[in-house]
Design a protein around this motif. Sequence first.
Motif, PDB file in Angstrom:
ATOM      1  N   GLY A 106       0.792  -1.212   0.000  1.00  0.00           N
ATOM      2  CA  GLY A 106       0.000   0.000   0.000  1.00  0.00           C
ATOM      3  C   GLY A 106       0.830   1.271   0.000  1.00  0.00           C
ATOM      4  N   ALA A 107       2.088   1.178  -0.402  1.00  0.00           N
ATOM      5  CA  ALA A 107       2.975   2.346  -0.378  1.00  0.00           C
ATOM      6  C   ALA A 107       2.668   3.289  -1.531  1.00  0.00           C
ATOM      7  CB  ALA A 107       4.433   1.898  -0.448  1.00  0.00           C
ATOM      8  N   THR A 108       2.852   4.577  -1.308  1.00  0.00           N
ATOM      9  CA  THR A 108       2.741   5.590  -2.345  1.00  0.00           C
ATOM     10  C   THR A 108       4.097   6.239  -2.557  1.00  0.00           C
ATOM     11  OG1 THR A 108       2.069   7.250  -0.699  1.00  0.00           O
ATOM     12  CG2 THR A 108       0.310   6.044  -1.832  1.00  0.00           C
ATOM     13  N   VAL A 109       4.261   6.952  -3.660  1.00  0.00           N
ATOM     14  CA  VAL A 109       5.536   7.580  -3.997  1.00  0.00           C
ATOM     15  C   VAL A 109       5.503   9.055  -3.616  1.00  0.00           C
ATOM     16  CG1 VAL A 109       5.920   5.912  -5.841  1.00  0.00           C
ATOM     17  CG2 VAL A 109       4.800   8.070  -6.368  1.00  0.00           C
ATOM     18  N   SER A 110       6.575   9.765  -3.903  1.00  0.00           N
ATOM     19  CA  SER A 110       6.689  11.165  -3.510  1.00  0.00           C
ATOM     20  C   SER A 110       5.702  12.045  -4.278  1.00  0.00           C
ATOM     21  CB  SER A 110       8.115  11.665  -3.754  1.00  0.00           C
ATOM     22  OG  SER A 110       8.395  11.692  -5.136  1.00  0.00           O
ATOM     23  N   ASP A 111       5.445  13.229  -3.739  1.00  0.00           N
ATOM     24  CA  ASP A 111       4.524  14.166  -4.394  1.00  0.00           C
ATOM     25  C   ASP A 111       5.004  14.525  -5.794  1.00  0.00           C
ATOM     26  OD1 ASP A 111       3.060  14.124  -2.091  1.00  0.00           O
ATOM     27  OD2 ASP A 111       3.815  16.033  -1.321  1.00  0.00           O
ATOM     28  N   LEU A 117       4.218  11.583 -13.055  1.00  0.00           N
ATOM     29  CA  LEU A 117       3.815  10.317 -13.668  1.00  0.00           C
ATOM     30  C   LEU A 117       2.304  10.087 -13.622  1.00  0.00           C
ATOM     31  CD1 LEU A 117       6.687   8.070 -12.251  1.00  0.00           C
ATOM     32  CD2 LEU A 117       6.535   9.125 -14.516  1.00  0.00           C
ATOM     33  N   ASN A 118       1.534  11.131 -13.329  1.00  0.00           N
ATOM     34  CA  ASN A 118       0.075  11.077 -13.393  1.00  0.00           C
ATOM     35  C   ASN A 118      -0.499   9.976 -12.495  1.00  0.00           C
ATOM     36  OD1 ASN A 118      -2.480  11.908 -14.376  1.00  0.00           O
ATOM     37  ND2 ASN A 118      -2.469  10.273 -15.912  1.00  0.00           N
ATOM     38  N   LEU A 119       0.040   9.863 -11.278  1.00  0.00           N
ATOM     39  CA  LEU A 119      -0.381   8.803 -10.368  1.00  0.00           C
ATOM     40  C   LEU A 119      -1.462   9.245  -9.401  1.00  0.00           C
ATOM     41  CD1 LEU A 119       3.072   7.180  -9.527  1.00  0.00           C
ATOM     42  CD2 LEU A 119       1.413   6.506 -11.256  1.00  0.00           C
ATOM     43  N   GLY A 120      -1.738  10.545  -9.322  1.00  0.00           N
ATOM     44  CA  GLY A 120      -2.742  11.029  -8.391  1.00  0.00           C
ATOM     45  C   GLY A 120      -2.165  11.260  -7.014  1.00  0.00           C
ATOM     46  N   LYS A 121      -2.764  12.180  -6.281  1.00  0.00           N
ATOM     47  CA  LYS A 121      -2.285  12.516  -4.953  1.00  0.00           C
ATOM     48  C   LYS A 121      -2.648  11.421  -3.949  1.00  0.00           C
ATOM     49  CE  LYS A 121      -2.572  17.551  -5.571  1.00  0.00           C
ATOM     50  NZ  LYS A 121      -3.147  18.818  -5.027  1.00  0.00           N
ATOM     51  N   THR A 122      -1.874  11.382  -2.866  1.00  0.00           N
ATOM     52  CA  THR A 122      -2.155  10.433  -1.797  1.00  0.00           C
ATOM     53  C   THR A 122      -3.483  10.773  -1.138  1.00  0.00           C
ATOM     54  OG1 THR A 122       0.214  10.159  -1.359  1.00  0.00           O
ATOM     55  CG2 THR A 122      -1.317   9.446   0.355  1.00  0.00           C
ATOM     56  N   ALA A 154      -5.331  -2.662   0.371  1.00  0.00           N
ATOM     57  CA  ALA A 154      -4.826  -1.291   0.247  1.00  0.00           C
ATOM     58  C   ALA A 154      -5.498  -0.638  -0.953  1.00  0.00           C
ATOM     59  CB  ALA A 154      -3.307  -1.269   0.079  1.00  0.00           C
ATOM     60  N   THR A 155      -6.152   0.484  -0.720  1.00  0.00           N
ATOM     61  CA  THR A 155      -6.912   1.137  -1.791  1.00  0.00           C
ATOM     62  C   THR A 155      -6.036   1.989  -2.696  1.00  0.00           C
ATOM     63  OG1 THR A 155      -7.413   3.062  -0.399  1.00  0.00           O
ATOM     64  CG2 THR A 155      -8.953   1.209  -0.323  1.00  0.00           C
ATOM     65  N   GLN A 156      -4.786   2.204  -2.322  1.00  0.00           N
ATOM     66  CA  GLN A 156      -3.908   3.031  -3.142  1.00  0.00           C
ATOM     67  C   GLN A 156      -2.490   2.476  -3.096  1.00  0.00           C
ATOM     68  OE1 GLN A 156      -3.580   7.198  -2.042  1.00  0.00           O
ATOM     69  NE2 GLN A 156      -3.342   7.796  -4.178  1.00  0.00           N
ATOM     70  N   GLN A 157      -2.108   1.802  -4.174  1.00  0.00           N
ATOM     71  CA  GLN A 157      -0.760   1.266  -4.318  1.00  0.00           C
ATOM     72  C   GLN A 157      -0.115   1.955  -5.515  1.00  0.00           C
ATOM     73  OE1 GLN A 157       0.673  -1.867  -2.603  1.00  0.00           O
ATOM     74  NE2 GLN A 157       2.514  -0.852  -3.355  1.00  0.00           N
ATOM     75  N   HIS A 199      14.067   5.186 -18.798  1.00  0.00           N
ATOM     76  CA  HIS A 199      12.694   5.679 -18.833  1.00  0.00           C
ATOM     77  C   HIS A 199      11.954   5.181 -17.597  1.00  0.00           C
ATOM     78  CE1 HIS A 199      13.241   6.977 -22.991  1.00  0.00           C
ATOM     79  NE2 HIS A 199      13.738   5.780 -23.266  1.00  0.00           N
ATOM     80  N   GLU A 200      11.066   6.002 -17.077  1.00  0.00           N
ATOM     81  CA  GLU A 200      10.280   5.646 -15.906  1.00  0.00           C
ATOM     82  C   GLU A 200       8.846   5.301 -16.296  1.00  0.00           C
ATOM     83  OE1 GLU A 200      10.597   8.853 -13.132  1.00  0.00           O
ATOM     84  OE2 GLU A 200      12.340   7.960 -12.129  1.00  0.00           O
ATOM     85  N   THR A 201       8.339   4.238 -15.701  1.00  0.00           N
ATOM     86  CA  THR A 201       6.953   3.846 -15.880  1.00  0.00           C
ATOM     87  C   THR A 201       6.238   3.993 -14.541  1.00  0.00           C
ATOM     88  OG1 THR A 201       7.492   2.263 -17.634  1.00  0.00           O
ATOM     89  CG2 THR A 201       5.393   1.963 -16.487  1.00  0.00           C
ATOM     90  N   GLY A 202       5.125   4.709 -14.539  1.00  0.00           N
ATOM     91  CA  GLY A 202       4.353   4.911 -13.314  1.00  0.00           C
ATOM     92  C   GLY A 202       3.137   4.021 -13.284  1.00  0.00           C
ATOM     93  N   LEU A 203       2.908   3.329 -12.179  1.00  0.00           N
ATOM     94  CA  LEU A 203       1.782   2.420 -12.028  1.00  0.00           C
ATOM     95  C   LEU A 203       1.005   2.759 -10.758  1.00  0.00           C
ATOM     96  CD1 LEU A 203       4.520   0.333 -12.767  1.00  0.00           C
ATOM     97  CD2 LEU A 203       2.534  -0.894 -13.638  1.00  0.00           C
ATOM     98  N   ALA A 204      -0.298   2.573 -10.804  1.00  0.00           N
ATOM     99  CA  ALA A 204      -1.153   2.822  -9.653  1.00  0.00           C
ATOM    100  C   ALA A 204      -2.309   1.832  -9.664  1.00  0.00           C
ATOM    101  CB  ALA A 204      -1.675   4.253  -9.653  1.00  0.00           C
TER     102      ALA A 204
END
Length: 362
Positions: A106-111, A117-122, A154-157, A199-204
């Motif tokens: 359920g970890a999130t990344v930095s702001d 990476l268009n992952l959305g806010k915590t 976890a609702t936000q990974q 290259h970075e890939t963002g996943l949520a």
Amino acid sequence: DPYFDAATYISIDGDGNVDLEEAYFQTRSLPYGLRVKGGKFLSDFGYINRQHPHQWDFVDQNLPYLNLLGDHGLQDTGVQITWLPELPVYTLIGAEALQGNQEVFGATVSDTEQQELNLGKTNNGPRLFTAFAKLAPELGQKHALQFGVSYAHATQQQAVQTHAHEGEAETDADAEAHEADHADDDGHDHGDGVTEELHETGLAGNADLWGVDVVYKYDGNGADGQGDFQFQAEYLRSIQDMSVRASAQPEQIGSGRTYTTDGLYAQATYGFLPRWKAGVRYDVLGLTNEVTGGERASFGSSDRWTADITWSLSEFSQLRAQYAYNDILVGENDDGGEARERFGAFYLQFLMSLGSHGSHQF
């Protein structure tokens, strides 16, 4: 207090780091076997998760917990409710709503990464929910057995993956122009005109964790633990259902990725002398270790054998010697095969607990 218990646990590790492990209140007089806990605490998910490091039978955490839950396991701020119904067999049912500030599950990344990476806010409020049940049949005075089943959602990974991509060979003039145009880009020149860009890939998405555990204890009735035997085992299975939110390959955006990883450990300890006990443990991570969805891949497992001897000098201090043989998967070789590290590790540990505290749970 006639209505509440309260406790605070503070740990100091070998590097001098001070950590607030737990600080919570707990009701003591609710009717119908109900109990509510609130604050920062170790989740009752699984069995070993709620134990402090000084309660462990080994120096380090087992591989499934370490890799699927992190160094501290599920340790968070929230609220827990448990129900102990009046039944012929000990049965405990509980649920938790936790903030979700985790290092792995359920970890999130930095702001910054969330925005880039268009992952959305915590999200605010609880992001991690658990449910668990414990069952302990009556086996007599010297024997104790407990079964457990646990679930966490976890609702936000969120995750960020870094990929290397090799471009085609370039002429000297092309290489000079490429270097000038991309002087500030992350990349690596192989020296033959072939460049490797990162290259970075963002996943949520969401994550689920299942666990089952069993614990058996035998009271040898000897002095200071002599003749006591304990066996415990747990199996964990993590499923992360993610979608690609950002990628260097636009056609992959929106595609799904499901990451499935499981593991188990089994350990036993025996008190062979007063205040002396020996232990052995086997743990393995990645019996299932695969990616499915828009991308498919399968990986091997890592395992370890551990043996130790613990001398309890008193109720508050222990001296422990431990040896472990590790067979760890660390990635892929240049030819696509598994890259592994096989090594032994020896530990000498001294533990001291300060201050009075209640008896340890089963």
